[in-house]
Design a protein around this motif. Structure first.
Motif, PDB file in Angstrom:
ATOM      1  N   HIS A   1       0.843  -1.207   0.000  1.00 29.18           N
ATOM      2  CA  HIS A   1       0.000   0.000   0.000  1.00 29.18           C
ATOM      3  C   HIS A   1       0.876   1.256   0.000  1.00 29.18           C
ATOM      4  O   HIS A   1       1.153   1.850   1.048  1.00 29.18           O
ATOM      5  CB  HIS A   1      -0.925  -0.015   1.229  1.00 29.18           C
ATOM      6  CG  HIS A   1      -2.056   0.956   1.120  1.00 29.18           C
ATOM      7  ND1 HIS A   1      -3.300   0.739   1.679  1.00 29.18           N
ATOM      8  CD2 HIS A   1      -2.147   2.162   0.503  1.00 29.18           C
ATOM      9  CE1 HIS A   1      -4.092   1.773   1.420  1.00 29.18           C
ATOM     10  NE2 HIS A   1      -3.408   2.648   0.718  1.00 29.18           N
TER      11      HIS A   1
ATOM     12  N   HIS B   1       1.472   4.981  -2.143  1.00 31.37           N
ATOM     13  CA  HIS B   1       1.089   5.963  -3.160  1.00 31.37           C
ATOM     14  C   HIS B   1       2.355   6.644  -3.659  1.00 31.37           C
ATOM     15  O   HIS B   1       2.921   7.491  -2.977  1.00 31.37           O
ATOM     16  CB  HIS B   1       0.136   7.003  -2.573  1.00 31.37           C
ATOM     17  CG  HIS B   1      -1.181   6.435  -2.130  1.00 31.37           C
ATOM     18  ND1 HIS B   1      -2.279   6.379  -2.949  1.00 31.37           N
ATOM     19  CD2 HIS B   1      -1.572   5.864  -0.957  1.00 31.37           C
ATOM     20  CE1 HIS B   1      -3.308   5.821  -2.297  1.00 31.37           C
ATOM     21  NE2 HIS B   1      -2.898   5.491  -1.083  1.00 31.37           N
TER      22      HIS B   1
ATOM     23  N   LYS C   1      -8.357  -1.394  -6.957  1.00 28.44           N
ATOM     24  CA  LYS C   1      -8.795  -0.590  -5.832  1.00 28.44           C
ATOM     25  C   LYS C   1     -10.047   0.192  -6.191  1.00 28.44           C
ATOM     26  O   LYS C   1     -10.183   0.694  -7.300  1.00 28.44           O
ATOM     27  CB  LYS C   1      -7.699   0.407  -5.441  1.00 28.44           C
ATOM     28  CG  LYS C   1      -8.097   1.254  -4.231  1.00 28.44           C
ATOM     29  CD  LYS C   1      -6.972   2.161  -3.770  1.00 28.44           C
ATOM     30  CE  LYS C   1      -7.286   2.695  -2.371  1.00 28.44           C
ATOM     31  NZ  LYS C   1      -6.228   3.588  -1.863  1.00 28.44           N
TER      32      LYS C   1
ATOM     33  N   HIS D   1      -6.476  -0.410   4.983  1.00 32.61           N
ATOM     34  CA  HIS D   1      -6.230   0.459   6.153  1.00 32.61           C
ATOM     35  C   HIS D   1      -7.348   0.491   7.194  1.00 32.61           C
ATOM     36  O   HIS D   1      -7.926   1.531   7.472  1.00 32.61           O
ATOM     37  CB  HIS D   1      -5.880   1.882   5.708  1.00 32.61           C
ATOM     38  CG  HIS D   1      -6.784   2.485   4.667  1.00 32.61           C
ATOM     39  ND1 HIS D   1      -8.149   2.481   4.763  1.00 32.61           N
ATOM     40  CD2 HIS D   1      -6.493   3.109   3.500  1.00 32.61           C
ATOM     41  CE1 HIS D   1      -8.663   3.079   3.713  1.00 32.61           C
ATOM     42  NE2 HIS D   1      -7.677   3.463   2.922  1.00 32.61           N
TER      43      HIS D   1
ATOM     44  N   ASP E   1       0.434   2.386   3.796  1.00 35.47           N
ATOM     45  CA  ASP E   1      -0.401   3.466   3.264  1.00 35.47           C
ATOM     46  C   ASP E   1       0.390   4.775   3.229  1.00 35.47           C
ATOM     47  O   ASP E   1      -0.120   5.832   3.609  1.00 35.47           O
ATOM     48  CB  ASP E   1      -1.716   3.649   4.032  1.00 35.47           C
ATOM     49  CG  ASP E   1      -2.697   4.554   3.277  1.00 35.47           C
ATOM     50  OD1 ASP E   1      -2.410   4.904   2.104  1.00 35.47           O
ATOM     51  OD2 ASP E   1      -3.740   4.927   3.839  1.00 35.47           O
TER      52      ASP E   1
HETATM   53 ZN   LIG Z   1      -3.977   4.650   0.576  1.00 36.32          ZN
END
Ligand SMILES: [Zn+2]
Length: 452
Positions: free
Chosen positions: A63, A65, A150, A243, A316
């Protein structure tokens, strides 16, 4: 069998069966044997004795970004993978949004791959995105090698990645289940968030009130109901909750699993190590969605990990530029930067609660690798890639944001003293970071493997 090139010895090798003194032999980038610590050295092999430092499987962070291309002022493949390497992460999986284009078509995936290929210090896999109107793109993306899809159920924070309405979610999951794919979901219910008081101003309590636990529970219950409905129609729907913040949703997920629903769940270092009570007002570096909740909730998340109800712990990592982390919780970007710090952050809390590095390896390497079907990653055993993190577990350091390789040095962990210094990181038998300094970019782009 090809010649052994490298042997790593440690008094503490974390294998799937637990930690033990061992020597790990590597040939052609793969682990070929995990033998006794004092096994004879093969001719011509380079031998490194790690002493008491712990040899862990390299972390698999599913996870992240990376935001590249399009929002490279926030992060990028070069900076993200350097941070990953420095932090003991050997594989990351890039989220389909915040980059421009988002990964919702095959051409967009190819754009990302072209950028990622140039500067990958670790191995990189990709998630695709399920957005309104791209149902026809899902199968081609699956065939092109994304690891799953996602979806959001409420605004994602960026306009180019809109959420799915309930009927669109059903359509997407039906399509994905039809080809045996995985749907991963940001599980907060739009209606309940809309009905909560909007976040404005610098008070953390107001922000917390704007993201009620019930929104997570409602979304997860809906997802379970949908997976059940498709299952009843002979569709093998697999869903994953991203998450998870509210531990009160864990019984719901555990019950569904007992009844045969294929649902997995992750949580994140910040939910396990930071609490709402300690967030200073105006400290928007702690803002993420769903939010960091109270200490009692954190205790319950740890209980869920201990009980095996949570499958993985992943970062995340969702950075932005400092100007977007203003002191107003309504306006600030939601996301916490922790790619380089996940291992020491989780280990610091885990050891205090009586957990071992064997547990940490399961949550941060084996579990995420299994989630995305990367069977050659995630464990120190013969046949898998020789990906390792070497950790000094009893050494501490204080987080200096300026020393992080993230493109932006904003992090909720600034100034914290953490246990666990990553001495080196290895990818397919080559050292990719040494004492926090990334070496050469030898990462590869990964594709979904056919499931056995
Ligand atoms: Zn995320």
């Amino acid at each position: 069998m090809s010649d052994v090139e490298l042997v790593l010895r440690s008094a503490n090798v974390v294998t799937p069966d637990g930690p033990r003194a061992a020597s790990v032999s590597v040939a052609d980038g793969r682990i070929v044997a995990v033998g006794p610590y004092d096994a004879p050295e093969p001719d011509g092999a380079r031998v490194e004795d790690l002493g008491d430092d712990v040899l862990l499987p390299g972390l698999v962070d599913t996870h992240v970004h990376v935001n590249d291309p399009g929002r490279t002022a926030w992060e990028g493949f070069g900076s993200a993978t350097r941070a990953a390497a420095a932090g003991g992460v050997t594989t990351l999986v890039d989220m389909p949004l915040n980059s421009v284009p988002p990964t919702t078509t095959v051409p967009a995936l190819e754009v990302k791959r072209a950028v990622a290929r140039r500067s990958a210090h670790v191995d990189i896999g990709f998630w695709g995105g399920a957005v309104p109107g791209n149902t026809q793109e899902l199968r081609p993306l699956h065939d092109a090698g994304v690891l799953g899809f996602k979806a959001f159920l409420l605004p994602s924070g960026v306009d180019e990645f809109p959420p799915l309405a309930p009927d669109q979610l059903r359509t997407a999951l039906r399509e994905i289940a039809g080809f045996g794919g995985l749907l991963i979901v940001h599980a907060e219910d739009a209606r309940l968030i809309d009905g909560a008081p909007p976040p404005t101003g610098p008070r953390y309590a107001d922000f917390l009130a704007s993201r009620p636990r019930a929104a997570e529970h409602e979304a997860i219950a809906g997802l379970i109901a949908l997976a059940r409905e498709l299952h009843a129609r002979e569709l093998d729907a697999r869903v994953h909750v991203l998450h998870l913040s509210s531990a009160a949703a864990l019984p719901l997920i555990a019950d569904a699993r007992r009844q045969g629903v294929r649902i997995t769940v992750e949580t994140c270092p910040h939910f396990l190590t930071l609490t709402a009570e300690e967030v200073p007002d105006g400290a928007t570096e702690f803002k993420c969605c769903p939010p960091i909740r109270e200490a009692a909730n954190q205790d319950a998340l740890w209980a869920g990990l201990a009980a095996g109800e949570i499958d993985c712990v992943v970062s995340d990592h969702s950075p932005c530029t400092a100007d977007l982390k203003v002191g107003d919780f309504g306006r600030a970007w939601g996301g916490i930067s922790s790619l380089q710090l996940g291992l020491p952050a989780v280990w610091t809390a885990a050891r205090r609660r009586g957990h071992t590095l064997h547990d940490v390896a399961r949550w941060m390497s084996t579990g995420p690798a299994a989630l995305v079907g990367l069977d050659h990653k995630g464990a120190i055993e013969a046949g898998r890639d020789a990906d390792f993190a070497v950790l000094a577990p009893d050494e501490t350091f204080t987080v200096d944001p300026a020393a992080l390789h993230h493109r932006n040095q904003v992090t909720a962990y600034a100034g914290r003293t953490l246990y666990g210094v990553v001495r080196s990181t290895w990818l397919r038998g080559r050292k990719i970071a040494d004492h926090g300094t990334p070496t050469e970019p030898t990462g590869r782009l990964l594709e979904r493997q056919p499931r056995a």
